[in-house]
Design a protein around this motif. Structure first.
Motif, short mmCIF file in Angstrom:
data_model
loop_
_atom_site.label_atom_id
_atom_site.label_comp_id
_atom_site.label_asym_id
_atom_site.label_seq_id
_atom_site.Cartn_x
_atom_site.Cartn_y
_atom_site.Cartn_z
N VAL A 164 0.93 -1.08 -0.04
CA VAL A 164 0.10 -0.26 -0.03
C VAL A 164 0.99 1.37 0.05
N LYS A 165 1.78 1.08 1.05
CA LYS A 165 2.79 2.47 0.79
C LYS A 165 3.56 2.79 -0.42
N THR A 211 2.33 1.81 -3.46
CA THR A 211 1.41 2.23 -4.31
C THR A 211 1.21 3.84 -4.29
N ARG A 212 0.81 3.99 -3.00
CA ARG A 212 0.46 5.40 -2.39
C ARG A 212 1.75 6.25 -2.80
N ARG A 213 2.76 5.89 -2.40
CA ARG A 213 4.04 6.85 -2.58
C ARG A 213 4.25 7.11 -4.11
N SER A 263 1.92 7.04 -6.54
CA SER A 263 0.70 7.94 -6.78
C SER A 263 0.93 9.41 -6.35
N TYR A 264 1.61 9.46 -5.07
CA TYR A 264 1.77 10.72 -4.49
C TYR A 264 2.87 11.59 -5.24
N ARG A 323 -6.46 15.14 -5.28
CA ARG A 323 -6.12 13.83 -4.70
C ARG A 323 -4.92 13.84 -3.92
N TYR A 381 -3.20 12.87 1.77
CA TYR A 381 -1.92 12.72 2.39
C TYR A 381 -1.37 13.60 3.44
N ARG A 411 -1.97 11.28 9.03
CA ARG A 411 -1.54 10.50 8.41
C ARG A 411 0.25 11.01 8.83
N ASP A 450 2.03 7.02 4.84
CA ASP A 450 2.12 6.68 3.38
C ASP A 450 3.48 6.46 2.70
#
Length: 584
Positions: free
Chosen positions: A289-290, A292-294, A296-297, A344, A348, A353, A375
């Motif tokens: 998850v981290k 993927t989110r990183r 995307s971030y 989006r 974050y 978070r 994240d």
């Protein structure tokens, strides 16, 4: 007189969408998609009115404050609910073995808990043919009152740690949160075995084995509960009755058949898991998850000035030439401005978070901290000193005299300076977000000029953006290279190095350090800014793993500004917005 319906709005917190409304008692109610069709049932007078609640509540077993309560009938229907008080901030009362295995276990915030439950229900991670059944998360209710510390049961030491790490926001956790789930009709494993005639040794064996099976199932789907117990595993009312009926039948060994039926139901996944205050992702799932989110971030930060669709709970704002996405931090009652036009990015920077993640203090004199968020994003946050005056008040001192003359920049002025300097080709750290705490600050401001000068700059709700009664925290990126390059990399390109420490690392010598400082001040002066109070520790070099610094077009070190408290626009705050085509 006809009762006025409460105003409703949609909010999205950590990926879960809620219908928010004020309650009749002045509190806040957040309904999930499962509760939307029962909005009238969740009106305070229909379940939490004191006389009704006290008469109908049934305390459930366990260490937390959890009750089963039935709502009043609405259109001939009532709901069975589980109402629990969130224990975020309290010490976790778990046994020694569990403590050794999960030494950093902390109770989830209400928003984190619901977000994880929704994620586990969706079941997108792990085997597609498996599902972990749960209670349906219905609502979060925040009463209007704020608790005293002694009422909360929360650890003074834990609160003191939060206070040291997060100045101005420690009292946020004195809010009370009620998490409301749908009651599952049925019995947990311990209750089922109460009516099966086996000895204690057999009971312990079966409970341990069955609980372990549920733990394995959850692990396959990427989740775990730090204090998993047999009481957390519930079989439906129909299956519970089947088990009881087998025990009443005249068979050779009804006990054996009862136990075998329980095992078969657990093996088939015919059970639900309850109690999620210590629900976590497994290490593998969390890393996935981290990652993927990183990624995307990083992509979203690269494109942060490109507008995205705006959900109803967020608004666009432009302040002193800087575009923001504005919204509420529902968990603390604070407000949040995230730089750019990419909605989006908002989640974050919600305080849950980053406010509880381990942090490293970067300054001996200022509240500046480095942290890696939940994240996996590297950030630096700083408590704004707007409204403060120099200690001692020595006006003969050059630094003090300039601060007394101009005042410490507000967080919005700091961001406007950084934003404009980057536009002018003077490298500055990337500004990310401004957070206004949800509770009043304790200390009074000694310099009101910034509050007066900002009084006509309003947020989308019509309130002044700079409020003397609240603290502000600025959040910036941990500089590791230009955003458009970092987005392409799996690892950081560079590490930031305080210019004042560069001579000790052998990156530059003392003379070069001073030349770089003076050159930066001159560049600011040429651009119309007074940066005369800058010191070497207000500047950064970007250094790679081999000790080589990032170079400018002339082959010299790129110097990055990282402190904007004392950089003033000469002749007034002129911050034109030209961000539409900005790439970085």
């Amino acid at each position: 007189m006809e009762k006025t319906a409460p105003k409703k709005s949609l909010v999205n917190v950590l990926g879960a969408v809620y219908v928010h409304s004020k309650t009749g008692d002045g509190g806040d109610l957040y309904l999930t998609r499962f509760a939307e069709q029962y909005q009238e049932h969740f009106q305070i007078e229909n379940w939490h009115e004191k006389h009704w609640f006290d008469k109908h509540k049934v305390r459930l077993k366990g260490t937390s404050s959890v009750y089963r309560v039935q709502t009043k009938e609405v259109e001939g229907k009532s709901l069975d609910l589980v109402v629990k008080t969130c224990r975020v901030g309290e010490d976790v009362p778990i046994d020694t073995h569990t403590l050794q295995e999960f030494c950093d276990a902390e109770f989830n915030s209400p928003w984190e808990e619901f977000s994880l439950v929704f994620e586990m229900r969706d079941g997108l991670y792990g085997p597609k043919n498996m599902k972990v059944k749960t209670q349906r998360p219905m609502a979060i209710y925040m009463p209007p009152e704020r608790m005293q510390l002694w009422q909360s049961g929360r650890s003074r030491a834990k609160i003191n740690r939060i206070r040291a790490k997060h100045p101005g926001i420690d009292l946020d956790i004195l809010k009370e949160y009620k998490l409301i789930y749908e009651w599952i009709r049925g019995k947990n494993l311990t209750e089922l075995f109460e009516h099966i005639d086996i000895n204690h040794e057999e009971l312990v064996h079966h409970l341990k084995t069955l609980t372990h099976k549920a733990i394995i199932d959850m692990d396959k789907k990427g989740f775990l509960v730090a204090d998993m117990k047999p009481e957390h595993i519930v079989l439906s009312e129909d299956d519970s009755e089947r088990i009881a009926k087998v025990g009443q039948e005249h068979k050779i060994d009804p006990v054996k058949e009862q136990v075998e039926l329980i095992y078969r139901l657990i093996d088939e996944g015919q059970y639900s898991v309850i109690d999620y205050e210590l629900l976590l992702r497994t290490k593998e799932h969390e890393e996935d998850v981290k990652s993927t989110r990183r990624h995307s971030y990083l992509d979203d930060q690269r494109d942060r000035f490109k507008p995205t669709p705006l959900p109803p709970h967020l608004s666009y704002a432009e302040i002193l030439g800087v575009p923001y996405i504005y919204g509420h931090a529902e968990s603390t009652g604070g407000h949040l401005w995230v730089v750019g036009r990419n909605a989006r990015l908002f989640d974050y920077f919600l305080p849950e978070r980053w406010r509880k993640t381990p942090s490293l203090k970067l300054s001996e004199t200022k509240e500046v901290f480095y942290t890696i968020t939940k994240d996996n994003i590297r950030l630096v946050w700083k408590a704004s000193r707007v409204g403060e005056m120099p200690a001692g008040g020595d006006e003969g001192n050059e630094e003090n005299s300039k601060i007394i003359k101009y005042g410490i920049n507000s967080p919005f002025e700091e961001f406007a300076v950084s934003h404009k300097l980057n536009r002018l080709g003077i490298p500055s750290v990337y500004i990310r977000a401004i957070y206004m705490t949800g509770v009043p600050k304790i200390e009074a401001s000694s310099d009101r000029r910034k509050y007066d000068s900002h009084k006509d700059i309003l947020d989308p709700e019509g309130n002044p953006i700079l409020q003397e009664s609240h603290n502000y925290i600025t959040i910036r990126g941990y500089y590791n290279g230009p955003d458009h390059l970092v987005a392409r990399q799996a690892e950081a390109l560079y590490m930031p190095l305080d210019l004042s420490k560069a001579p000790y690392k052998g990156i530059v010598d003392e003379a070069q350090c001073q030349r770089l400082l003076e050159k930066t001040k001159q560049r600011l002066a040429d651009a119309g800014y007074d940066g005369s109070l800058l010191k070497a520790n207000d500047l950064l070099l970007a250094v790679d793993e081999d000790g080589n610094f990032m170079k400018d077009d002339n082959g010299g070190p790129v110097v990055i500004l990282c402190n904007f408290e004392f950089i003033w626009k000469v002749g007034g705050p002129v911050f034109a917005c030209e961000c539409a085509g900005e790439a970085n």
